[in-house]
Scaffold this motif. Sequence first.
Motif, PDB file in Angstrom:
ATOM      1  N   LYS A 113       6.973  16.268 -32.228  1.00  0.00           N
ATOM      2  CA  LYS A 113       8.158  15.434 -32.047  1.00  0.00           C
ATOM      3  C   LYS A 113       9.398  16.048 -32.691  1.00  0.00           C
ATOM      4  O   LYS A 113      10.497  15.953 -32.151  1.00  0.00           O
ATOM      5  CB  LYS A 113       7.914  14.053 -32.687  1.00  0.00           C
ATOM      6  CG  LYS A 113       7.215  13.084 -31.758  1.00  0.00           C
ATOM      7  CD  LYS A 113       8.201  12.483 -30.766  1.00  0.00           C
ATOM      8  CE  LYS A 113       7.468  11.486 -29.870  1.00  0.00           C
ATOM      9  NZ  LYS A 113       8.360  10.985 -28.801  1.00  0.00           N
ATOM     10  N   PHE A 114       9.201  16.639 -33.849  1.00  0.00           N
ATOM     11  CA  PHE A 114      10.346  17.179 -34.572  1.00  0.00           C
ATOM     12  C   PHE A 114      10.437  18.706 -34.449  1.00  0.00           C
ATOM     13  O   PHE A 114      11.178  19.345 -35.185  1.00  0.00           O
ATOM     14  CB  PHE A 114      10.282  16.771 -36.052  1.00  0.00           C
ATOM     15  CG  PHE A 114      10.668  15.338 -36.287  1.00  0.00           C
ATOM     16  CD1 PHE A 114      12.005  14.971 -36.312  1.00  0.00           C
ATOM     17  CD2 PHE A 114       9.705  14.358 -36.458  1.00  0.00           C
ATOM     18  CE1 PHE A 114      12.372  13.649 -36.532  1.00  0.00           C
ATOM     19  CE2 PHE A 114      10.061  13.040 -36.670  1.00  0.00           C
ATOM     20  CZ  PHE A 114      11.398  12.681 -36.705  1.00  0.00           C
ATOM     21  N   ALA A 115       9.641  19.274 -33.518  1.00  0.00           N
ATOM     22  CA  ALA A 115       9.586  20.738 -33.395  1.00  0.00           C
ATOM     23  C   ALA A 115      10.958  21.330 -33.102  1.00  0.00           C
ATOM     24  O   ALA A 115      11.343  22.364 -33.661  1.00  0.00           O
ATOM     25  CB  ALA A 115       8.596  21.129 -32.306  1.00  0.00           C
ATOM     26  N   SER A 116      11.716  20.640 -32.250  1.00  0.00           N
ATOM     27  CA  SER A 116      13.008  21.209 -31.841  1.00  0.00           C
ATOM     28  C   SER A 116      14.135  20.811 -32.798  1.00  0.00           C
ATOM     29  O   SER A 116      15.314  21.013 -32.503  1.00  0.00           O
ATOM     30  CB  SER A 116      13.341  20.707 -30.436  1.00  0.00           C
ATOM     31  OG  SER A 116      13.557  19.312 -30.492  1.00  0.00           O
ATOM     32  N   LEU A 117      13.761  20.245 -33.929  1.00  0.00           N
ATOM     33  CA  LEU A 117      14.769  19.727 -34.850  1.00  0.00           C
ATOM     34  C   LEU A 117      15.538  20.838 -35.534  1.00  0.00           C
ATOM     35  O   LEU A 117      14.962  21.818 -35.988  1.00  0.00           O
ATOM     36  CB  LEU A 117      14.064  18.857 -35.909  1.00  0.00           C
ATOM     37  CG  LEU A 117      15.004  18.132 -36.869  1.00  0.00           C
ATOM     38  CD1 LEU A 117      15.706  17.006 -36.137  1.00  0.00           C
ATOM     39  CD2 LEU A 117      14.212  17.581 -38.034  1.00  0.00           C
ATOM     40  N   GLU A 118      16.838  20.682 -35.577  1.00  0.00           N
ATOM     41  CA  GLU A 118      17.647  21.721 -36.196  1.00  0.00           C
ATOM     42  C   GLU A 118      18.072  21.338 -37.611  1.00  0.00           C
ATOM     43  O   GLU A 118      18.312  22.196 -38.449  1.00  0.00           O
ATOM     44  CB  GLU A 118      18.864  22.027 -35.327  1.00  0.00           C
ATOM     45  CG  GLU A 118      18.478  22.919 -34.145  1.00  0.00           C
ATOM     46  CD  GLU A 118      19.512  22.882 -33.033  1.00  0.00           C
ATOM     47  OE1 GLU A 118      20.690  22.561 -33.325  1.00  0.00           O
ATOM     48  OE2 GLU A 118      19.143  23.166 -31.881  1.00  0.00           O
ATOM     49  N   GLN A 119      18.215  20.046 -37.851  1.00  0.00           N
ATOM     50  CA  GLN A 119      18.726  19.662 -39.174  1.00  0.00           C
ATOM     51  C   GLN A 119      17.643  19.712 -40.258  1.00  0.00           C
ATOM     52  O   GLN A 119      16.453  19.801 -39.960  1.00  0.00           O
ATOM     53  CB  GLN A 119      19.363  18.270 -39.118  1.00  0.00           C
ATOM     54  CG  GLN A 119      18.360  17.131 -39.262  1.00  0.00           C
ATOM     55  CD  GLN A 119      19.080  15.799 -39.279  1.00  0.00           C
ATOM     56  OE1 GLN A 119      19.554  15.354 -38.237  1.00  0.00           O
ATOM     57  NE2 GLN A 119      19.168  15.162 -40.425  1.00  0.00           N
ATOM     58  N   ASP A 120      18.092  19.662 -41.461  1.00  0.00           N
ATOM     59  CA  ASP A 120      17.196  19.749 -42.603  1.00  0.00           C
ATOM     60  C   ASP A 120      16.506  18.412 -42.844  1.00  0.00           C
ATOM     61  O   ASP A 120      17.152  17.431 -43.174  1.00  0.00           O
ATOM     62  CB  ASP A 120      18.038  20.120 -43.840  1.00  0.00           C
ATOM     63  CG  ASP A 120      17.172  20.734 -44.912  1.00  0.00           C
ATOM     64  OD1 ASP A 120      16.130  21.322 -44.566  1.00  0.00           O
ATOM     65  OD2 ASP A 120      17.555  20.618 -46.086  1.00  0.00           O
ATOM     66  N   LEU A 121      15.203  18.372 -42.651  1.00  0.00           N
ATOM     67  CA  LEU A 121      14.443  17.135 -42.841  1.00  0.00           C
ATOM     68  C   LEU A 121      13.053  17.515 -43.301  1.00  0.00           C
ATOM     69  O   LEU A 121      12.431  18.420 -42.740  1.00  0.00           O
ATOM     70  CB  LEU A 121      14.365  16.366 -41.518  1.00  0.00           C
ATOM     71  CG  LEU A 121      13.667  15.007 -41.522  1.00  0.00           C
ATOM     72  CD1 LEU A 121      14.488  13.962 -42.265  1.00  0.00           C
ATOM     73  CD2 LEU A 121      13.445  14.534 -40.079  1.00  0.00           C
ATOM     74  N   PHE A 122      12.590  16.862 -44.329  1.00  0.00           N
ATOM     75  CA  PHE A 122      11.248  17.143 -44.831  1.00  0.00           C
ATOM     76  C   PHE A 122      10.253  16.379 -43.948  1.00  0.00           C
ATOM     77  O   PHE A 122      10.251  15.151 -43.932  1.00  0.00           O
ATOM     78  CB  PHE A 122      11.130  16.703 -46.290  1.00  0.00           C
ATOM     79  CG  PHE A 122       9.774  16.932 -46.872  1.00  0.00           C
ATOM     80  CD1 PHE A 122       9.449  18.149 -47.459  1.00  0.00           C
ATOM     81  CD2 PHE A 122       8.811  15.933 -46.833  1.00  0.00           C
ATOM     82  CE1 PHE A 122       8.189  18.363 -47.998  1.00  0.00           C
ATOM     83  CE2 PHE A 122       7.539  16.137 -47.373  1.00  0.00           C
ATOM     84  CZ  PHE A 122       7.242  17.353 -47.947  1.00  0.00           C
ATOM     85  N   VAL A 123       9.446  17.121 -43.208  1.00  0.00           N
ATOM     86  CA  VAL A 123       8.480  16.493 -42.315  1.00  0.00           C
ATOM     87  C   VAL A 123       7.076  16.878 -42.768  1.00  0.00           C
ATOM     88  O   VAL A 123       6.795  18.053 -42.982  1.00  0.00           O
ATOM     89  CB  VAL A 123       8.705  16.934 -40.851  1.00  0.00           C
ATOM     90  CG1 VAL A 123       7.614  16.386 -39.951  1.00  0.00           C
ATOM     91  CG2 VAL A 123      10.074  16.477 -40.380  1.00  0.00           C
ATOM     92  N   CYS A 124       6.237  15.910 -42.918  1.00  0.00           N
ATOM     93  CA  CYS A 124       4.907  16.162 -43.471  1.00  0.00           C
ATOM     94  C   CYS A 124       3.873  15.383 -42.678  1.00  0.00           C
ATOM     95  O   CYS A 124       4.024  14.179 -42.476  1.00  0.00           O
ATOM     96  CB  CYS A 124       4.923  15.714 -44.940  1.00  0.00           C
ATOM     97  SG  CYS A 124       3.366  15.878 -45.793  1.00  0.00           S
ATOM     98  N   THR A 125       2.859  16.058 -42.176  1.00  0.00           N
ATOM     99  CA  THR A 125       1.818  15.346 -41.425  1.00  0.00           C
ATOM    100  C   THR A 125       0.845  14.690 -42.393  1.00  0.00           C
ATOM    101  O   THR A 125       0.776  15.060 -43.563  1.00  0.00           O
ATOM    102  CB  THR A 125       1.015  16.299 -40.520  1.00  0.00           C
ATOM    103  OG1 THR A 125       0.302  17.210 -41.352  1.00  0.00           O
ATOM    104  CG2 THR A 125       1.925  17.059 -39.572  1.00  0.00           C
ATOM    105  N   TYR A 126       0.066  13.758 -41.848  1.00  0.00           N
ATOM    106  CA  TYR A 126      -0.968  13.084 -42.655  1.00  0.00           C
ATOM    107  C   TYR A 126      -1.893  14.139 -43.269  1.00  0.00           C
ATOM    108  O   TYR A 126      -2.282  14.048 -44.427  1.00  0.00           O
ATOM    109  CB  TYR A 126      -1.809  12.130 -41.792  1.00  0.00           C
ATOM    110  CG  TYR A 126      -1.051  10.928 -41.239  1.00  0.00           C
ATOM    111  CD1 TYR A 126       0.262  10.643 -41.616  1.00  0.00           C
ATOM    112  CD2 TYR A 126      -1.676  10.061 -40.332  1.00  0.00           C
ATOM    113  CE1 TYR A 126       0.915   9.539 -41.095  1.00  0.00           C
ATOM    114  CE2 TYR A 126      -1.024   8.959 -39.822  1.00  0.00           C
ATOM    115  CZ  TYR A 126       0.272   8.702 -40.193  1.00  0.00           C
ATOM    116  OH  TYR A 126       0.914   7.596 -39.686  1.00  0.00           O
TER     117      TYR A 126
END
Lengths: 493, 493
Positions: A113-126
């Motif tokens: 979902k966030f693969a194409s994200l350009e901005q800085d965001l901490f994404v963490c899977t379960y």
Amino acid sequence: MTTTIPNWLQQRAFLTPHRRALTYGDRSWSFAELYEESKVWAYKLAGIGVKKEEAIGVLGTNCPQTIFLLHALQQIGAKTVLLNTRLTVEELVFQVNDANVEKVILDNQLQSKFASLEQDLFVCTYEQLMELPELPLTLRHEFSLNEICSIMYTSGTTGNPKGVQQTYGNHWWSAVGSALNLGLHENDAWLCALPLFHISGYSILIRSVIYGIEVVLMKQFDEKKANEYLCSGHASIMSVVATMLDRMVRELGDNVYHPRFRCMLLGGGPAPKSLLERCIDRQIPVFQTYGMTETASQVVTLSPEHVFSKLGSAGKPLFPVQIEIRVDERVATPNEAGEIVVKGPNVTPGYLNRSDANNERFQNGWFFTGDYGYLDDEGFLYVLDRRSDLIISGGENIYPAEIESVLHSHPAVLEAGVIGIDDDVWGQVPCAFVVLASGVSMEELKNYCTKRLAKYKIPKKFIVVDELPRNASNKLMRRKLKEWIKVNEHAGT
Amino acid sequence: MTTTIPNWLQQRAFLTPHRRALTYGDRSWSFAELYEESKVWAYKLAGIGVKKEEAIGVLGTNCPQTIFLLHALQQIGAKTVLLNTRLTVEELVFQVNDANVEKVILDNQLQSKFASLEQDLFVCTYEQLMELPELPLTLRHEFSLNEICSIMYTSGTTGNPKGVQQTYGNHWWSAVGSALNLGLHENDAWLCALPLFHISGYSILIRSVIYGIEVVLMKQFDEKKANEYLCSGHASIMSVVATMLDRMVRELGDNVYHPRFRCMLLGGGPAPKSLLERCIDRQIPVFQTYGMTETASQVVTLSPEHVFSKLGSAGKPLFPVQIEIRVDERVATPNEAGEIVVKGPNVTPGYLNRSDANNERFQNGWFFTGDYGYLDDEGFLYVLDRRSDLIISGGENIYPAEIESVLHSHPAVLEAGVIGIDDDVWGQVPCAFVVLASGVSMEELKNYCTKRLAKYKIPKKFIVVDELPRNASNKLMRRKLKEWIKVNEHAGT
């Protein structure tokens, strides 16, 4: 004086540790186990620096891990921003930014979902989270009823979606109001086949903990499996929308549900009479309800005994809730239609960062729903029009303005008007009327929408017109569009 | 932010007007009828000038008129001062003055209570009230949870009785906490054979309205009649004290209660094991409870499945309630005895006009009960000693200090110490130890008490001693007196 109550999961695990809390497929968890799992998750979240009052995004499917995570965030006192898994990355990014979310925890399978994200965001899977060490942190022992527990986005008549802030008190009062209406039996179990990121699903989690009853969780709705749960007597209550109920009744055939099953809570818009009749035939006790994210679930419910005497009504308010109809700043007389306003301790304290909408929609403790309807002589509510011509498609709320705004941003589109049209499967689907500035294929408009809107919001039908119906103040009259559809259908027969 | 809820009787009458609210003998009232009666009473009360927030004394027996009156006072928003019908005029006058009551409404048959009254007090019987014209007045549409609803007097270790202020919120949370524990069935009916002026009876009224269930009211407790209600299935829940339950079980013989009967709520001190065993034999589901006027009824409940595994325990707290044991300002370890402290939205905001007691007994939201006990490893509460050597006689609380103070005021009495002694009929009765200054007959002391104390408080036994047992700081050690009694009994055998 702020009221505090014990941390509800901790208290429940203390009071009835061995009672069953959750079933998912072949596995079950007691309340003691659920609490232990949630504590593990809380300590893992501490490992990535999650703090009290911090807004944390959750993008989760219906699975036990999402439940552990949602409870873990309450243990810490973080605000949970529940993200709809069907949204596009653009839609998600808007919500994440609006809620000031710096960390998003998501289901492994939703990582793309966030693969194409350009901005800085901490994404963490379960999965990633579970590999981290646990850090010590003080868990909540009490909840203040005024604290924000969760934020869910809902769209409106104009502009961007708005973050509805739900306090612990909103959820508490909603759960209590529902119990006072539906009763509470020691062996109740609530079948949850609605998304946990919606208030319809999330509220089941909260009720489970407050009531001390089991949640039977489904990954996704499946009429065969749901019927098995209800026929075997595993679940006594289920929340559905009309599309789901219709599929269940068809699948059920000549079978009947177990006597333990006592409540089919039907939300998301009025049910067709034929469906209600089939439910009566099958002895399915249908409780139709009216509610919204802003009221932390149902506020008005129609008990089965009134299904036909009050056909089309949403019923009467829950015990702590007051309903009025307002017309030009006065309270309407019985049977006079106007705007539905709601008051009660389950009503949101307001939208996030939207002082304009808050000023407009909250007055002296009353919340102006934007929905239209009337109360009959006995005080039964009839909802005539959902706010802003809301389209309800398979239980998802779709706001025409949001789709119109996307269409309007396309260079070839001069104007756009969107309404819901009947659909056998979904109840309703969006249909767009467009006035074009230059030639463009409907295929291209569809593609354009696909990049910007969740799949269920993409118009299933495009109709090119010369102009849109507008009233004196140039406001789009979507009701006219509905009439056009009817004329169209009539001409086609 | 103060939470408001709809006026509960008005809301209940609106939501389920035709459901049965009250049965008394052969007569029944629906919620619509109960509301109408209460409105008539409210308009009559307006006729004698009763106003919002005014403290009004009620001296009533268990009859429908008392219920109409109690609801009527809520409709106006007056504070109800519930007077115990067994008190002497002196005791009543103290409470009336303390609560600043200028008007007392009383049962016709209790008119003689104030006959010897010398001070200026407006006293009006139900009959006189009903003869007055109705005056228009605006009835409450909402209740604020912070408003004082009722005041009930309770005695303490020292000095005069204290007025416990109960808010609408206290009653609301108590009712909700009880429902989350006991469940709520659509056809529930609560048998009320306890006095309406006690929290045990008054709380049934409130639950009835909040839950939408019937109250089956008894003029006074009668084991035969009560058993008839439970055997026929008319009532599903009943509140009792041990003396009542004992009489009911004896009367029941080999009969059993209707399957609809699901909860015998047993308050007022621990029950003897033999009684619990006989209840198990008769399949009577006993829920032992611990609670007090200050907590607006039960706060800890033991469910039937733990009757023997946790014999002697009062159980676990209701969902919104927290319990701790405190020893020297720290929280006790499991199994360590100390003072029982309680926290929850059902706890009184404080005593009327008693800033000393309020400072002493309320700290950081915790209420110090004065009772002693411990929590076991699983968090079950065991009450070892009721506060101030409380004597519980047939469900009535008797505080030794109050009787001692009366005895001490007699010229012939130097010192007095009162304890409870076992009694086959009442559970306990007061027994007085006196040190005499001059000769006086026990008959005279009894007469002296009769003028000043309710009948159930008068010592059944007087024992003349040379001195009373006191500790280093000269505090009376009532436990020593209990030992003396035992030695006495032993010597007697």
